[in-house]
Motif scaffolding. Structure first.
Motif, PDB file in Angstrom:
ATOM      1  N   ARG A  36      -3.685   8.855  -0.786  1.00  0.00           N
ATOM      2  CA  ARG A  36      -3.428   9.405  -2.126  1.00  0.00           C
ATOM      3  C   ARG A  36      -2.621  10.703  -2.023  1.00  0.00           C
ATOM      4  O   ARG A  36      -1.721  10.938  -2.823  1.00  0.00           O
ATOM      5  N   VAL A  37      -2.943  11.523  -1.024  1.00  0.00           N
ATOM      6  CA  VAL A  37      -2.161  12.770  -0.853  1.00  0.00           C
ATOM      7  C   VAL A  37      -0.705  12.422  -0.526  1.00  0.00           C
ATOM      8  O   VAL A  37       0.227  13.016  -1.066  1.00  0.00           O
ATOM      9  N   ARG A  38      -0.528  11.430   0.359  1.00  0.00           N
ATOM     10  CA  ARG A  38       0.854  10.988   0.657  1.00  0.00           C
ATOM     11  C   ARG A  38       1.547  10.525  -0.613  1.00  0.00           C
ATOM     12  O   ARG A  38       2.719  10.837  -0.842  1.00  0.00           O
ATOM     13  N   ALA A  39       0.810   9.759  -1.437  1.00  0.00           N
ATOM     14  CA  ALA A  39       1.415   9.205  -2.656  1.00  0.00           C
ATOM     15  C   ALA A  39       1.863  10.301  -3.614  1.00  0.00           C
ATOM     16  O   ALA A  39       2.806  10.115  -4.378  1.00  0.00           O
ATOM     17  N   GLU A  40       1.185  11.448  -3.575  1.00  0.00           N
ATOM     18  CA  GLU A  40       1.526  12.558  -4.480  1.00  0.00           C
ATOM     19  C   GLU A  40       2.685  13.390  -3.929  1.00  0.00           C
ATOM     20  O   GLU A  40       3.152  14.313  -4.596  1.00  0.00           O
ATOM     21  N   SER A  41       3.117  13.089  -2.709  1.00  0.00           N
ATOM     22  CA  SER A  41       4.084  13.956  -2.027  1.00  0.00           C
ATOM     23  C   SER A  41       5.504  13.414  -2.147  1.00  0.00           C
ATOM     24  O   SER A  41       5.727  12.208  -2.217  1.00  0.00           O
ATOM     25  N   ASP A  42       6.451  14.339  -2.147  1.00  0.00           N
ATOM     26  CA  ASP A  42       7.860  13.935  -2.117  1.00  0.00           C
ATOM     27  C   ASP A  42       8.302  13.655  -0.682  1.00  0.00           C
ATOM     28  O   ASP A  42       9.256  12.909  -0.457  1.00  0.00           O
ATOM     29  N   PRO A  75       7.848   8.472  -0.641  1.00  0.00           N
ATOM     30  CA  PRO A  75       7.959   9.745   0.083  1.00  0.00           C
ATOM     31  C   PRO A  75       8.969   9.634   1.243  1.00  0.00           C
ATOM     32  O   PRO A  75       9.010   8.618   1.939  1.00  0.00           O
ATOM     33  N   THR A  76       9.764  10.672   1.396  1.00  0.00           N
ATOM     34  CA  THR A  76      10.682  10.751   2.536  1.00  0.00           C
ATOM     35  C   THR A  76       9.894  11.181   3.765  1.00  0.00           C
ATOM     36  O   THR A  76       9.024  12.048   3.692  1.00  0.00           O
ATOM     37  N   ARG A 143      15.313  18.251  -3.631  1.00  0.00           N
ATOM     38  CA  ARG A 143      14.276  17.929  -4.625  1.00  0.00           C
ATOM     39  C   ARG A 143      12.907  17.595  -4.020  1.00  0.00           C
ATOM     40  O   ARG A 143      12.121  16.849  -4.615  1.00  0.00           O
ATOM     41  N   VAL A 144      12.618  18.121  -2.840  1.00  0.00           N
ATOM     42  CA  VAL A 144      11.258  17.999  -2.309  1.00  0.00           C
ATOM     43  C   VAL A 144      10.444  19.163  -2.884  1.00  0.00           C
ATOM     44  O   VAL A 144      10.683  20.318  -2.539  1.00  0.00           O
ATOM     45  N   ARG A 145       9.523  18.817  -3.755  1.00  0.00           N
ATOM     46  CA  ARG A 145       8.677  19.841  -4.396  1.00  0.00           C
ATOM     47  C   ARG A 145       7.312  19.918  -3.732  1.00  0.00           C
ATOM     48  O   ARG A 145       6.701  20.964  -3.673  1.00  0.00           O
ATOM     49  N   ARG A 146       6.806  18.755  -3.294  1.00  0.00           N
ATOM     50  CA  ARG A 146       5.498  18.702  -2.637  1.00  0.00           C
ATOM     51  C   ARG A 146       5.695  18.119  -1.240  1.00  0.00           C
ATOM     52  O   ARG A 146       6.066  16.953  -1.087  1.00  0.00           O
ATOM     53  N   GLY A 163       4.637  31.846   7.261  1.00  0.00           N
ATOM     54  CA  GLY A 163       4.105  32.073   5.915  1.00  0.00           C
ATOM     55  C   GLY A 163       4.446  30.964   4.944  1.00  0.00           C
ATOM     56  O   GLY A 163       4.599  31.220   3.744  1.00  0.00           O
ATOM     57  N   LEU A 164       4.514  29.725   5.444  1.00  0.00           N
ATOM     58  CA  LEU A 164       5.002  28.616   4.606  1.00  0.00           C
ATOM     59  C   LEU A 164       3.905  27.684   4.090  1.00  0.00           C
ATOM     60  O   LEU A 164       4.192  26.792   3.312  1.00  0.00           O
ATOM     61  N   VAL A 165       2.657  27.887   4.527  1.00  0.00           N
ATOM     62  CA  VAL A 165       1.596  26.942   4.137  1.00  0.00           C
ATOM     63  C   VAL A 165       0.899  27.431   2.866  1.00  0.00           C
ATOM     64  O   VAL A 165       0.522  28.595   2.755  1.00  0.00           O
ATOM     65  N   ASP A 166       0.723  26.502   1.906  1.00  0.00           N
ATOM     66  CA  ASP A 166       0.030  26.821   0.649  1.00  0.00           C
ATOM     67  C   ASP A 166      -1.388  26.269   0.613  1.00  0.00           C
ATOM     68  O   ASP A 166      -2.252  26.819  -0.063  1.00  0.00           O
TER      69      ASP A 166
END
Ligand SMILES: NC(=O)C1=CN([C@@H]2O[C@H](COP(=O)(O)OP(=O)(O)OC[C@H]3O[C@@H](n4cnc5c(N)ncnc54)[C@H](OP(=O)(O)O)[C@@H]3O)[C@@H](O)[C@H]2O)C=CC1
Ligand SMILES: Nc1nc(O)c(N)c(N[C@@H]2O[C@H](COP(=O)(O)O)[C@@H](O)[C@H]2O)n1
Length: 227
Positions: A36-42, A75-76, A143-146, A163-166
């Protein structure tokens, strides 16, 4: 861009064995959550160490979940691979899903040609090693947002260092792998100065399969030398 690191670790904090053989740590329910996390990702990203160790395909995701969220396309797949060491016959290049390989300027032309022939898009960022802030800015421009990051420990440490991890999600499974040289979720050089330790805020704890899913947001994480 929102960068979400997701991985599974043993109870003693290891991603795999000391000989870096892939271990199934997650159970079925956790893999469904990962899908599901993969599915939500660009885009879904790994380091070339994971490609060489696991030969992942990274194409498995929950299509129904993606459709429900009305996210178009698939997802790419993204590989951080400074010297273009990804084998052209790697699973991460197989199939219809797009694959982007992030390389450094020093990557040999013949390997880049082989990756292009295998269908990869190439993004050059950095000299000897992939410059992650520049590479992620390039992905964002596409256009990769997630961005979901599935490891391994060398890549994830660098992302924290820059400092790139959210967001960080770890499935902690009920097994012990041991080994001082076994990979963990953040390897690299390690942080020494406590001012630079990334600080996390616990957002969720859930019992899944025979383990626990821990979810954190990153409270503070600043690039070394950022003052
Ligand atoms: N349990 C789990 O959830 C997971 C387990 N794993 C396990 O982890 C292990 C692989 O992890 P690991 O060896 O750490 O490999 P990584 O996947 O982290 O890849 C590391 C490589 O990425 C390349 N890279 C490119 N740019 C950078 C950068 N800026 N910073 C850091 N690395 C960069 C480097 O190679 P170069 O210099 O050539 O570019 C580096 O050696 C395997 O054993 C695998 O099974 C992996 C993922 C998830
Ligand atoms: N979430 C999770 N749990 C485990 O137990 C794992 N071993 C991994 N490994 C990651 O998943 C990738 C494999 O992806 P595909 O099945 O080929 O799609 C692997 O490369 C690791 O990044 N993850």
């Amino acid at each position: 861009m929102h960068v979400h690191v997701n991985a599974a670790v043993s109870a003693d904090g290891k991603l795999s064995t000391r000989n870096r053989e892939q271990v199934r740590i997650s159970g079925d329910e956790d893999f469904a959550r990962v899908d599901r996390v993969r599915a939500e990702s660009d885009a879904v990203m790994v380091g070339v160490g994971t490609v060489l160790a696991d030969d992942p395909s990274l194409v498995r995701f929950d299509q129904t979940h993606r459709e429900a969220l009305e996210i178009p396309g698939v997802p790419t797949r993204v590989v951080a691979d400074s010297r273009a060491r990804t084998p052209p016959d790697a699973e991460v290049l197989a199939g219809d899903a797009p694959t982007t390989v992030l390389v450094g300027e020093a990557a040999p032309d013949d390997r880049l040609d082989a990756l292009r022939d295998a269908g990869a898009s190439i993004v050059v960022a950095g000299e000897e090693r992939v410059d992650l802030p520049a590479a992620l800015a390039e992905l964002e421009a596409e256009r990769v947002r997630r961005l979901m990051v599935e490891g391994g420990g060398e890549l994830v440490f660098s992302l924290f260092e820059d400092g790139l991890v959210d967001e960080l999600t770890l499935y902690v499974g009920g097994l012990v792998l041991g080994g001082r040289d076994a990979p963990t979720i953040a390897d690299g050089e390690g942080f020494v100065d406590r001012e630079t330790f990334p600080r996390l805020a616990l957002e969720g704890v859930e019992r899944v399969d025979d383990g626990v899913v821990l979810n954190w947001s990153v409270e503070s994480s600043r690039p070394l030398g950022a003052g």
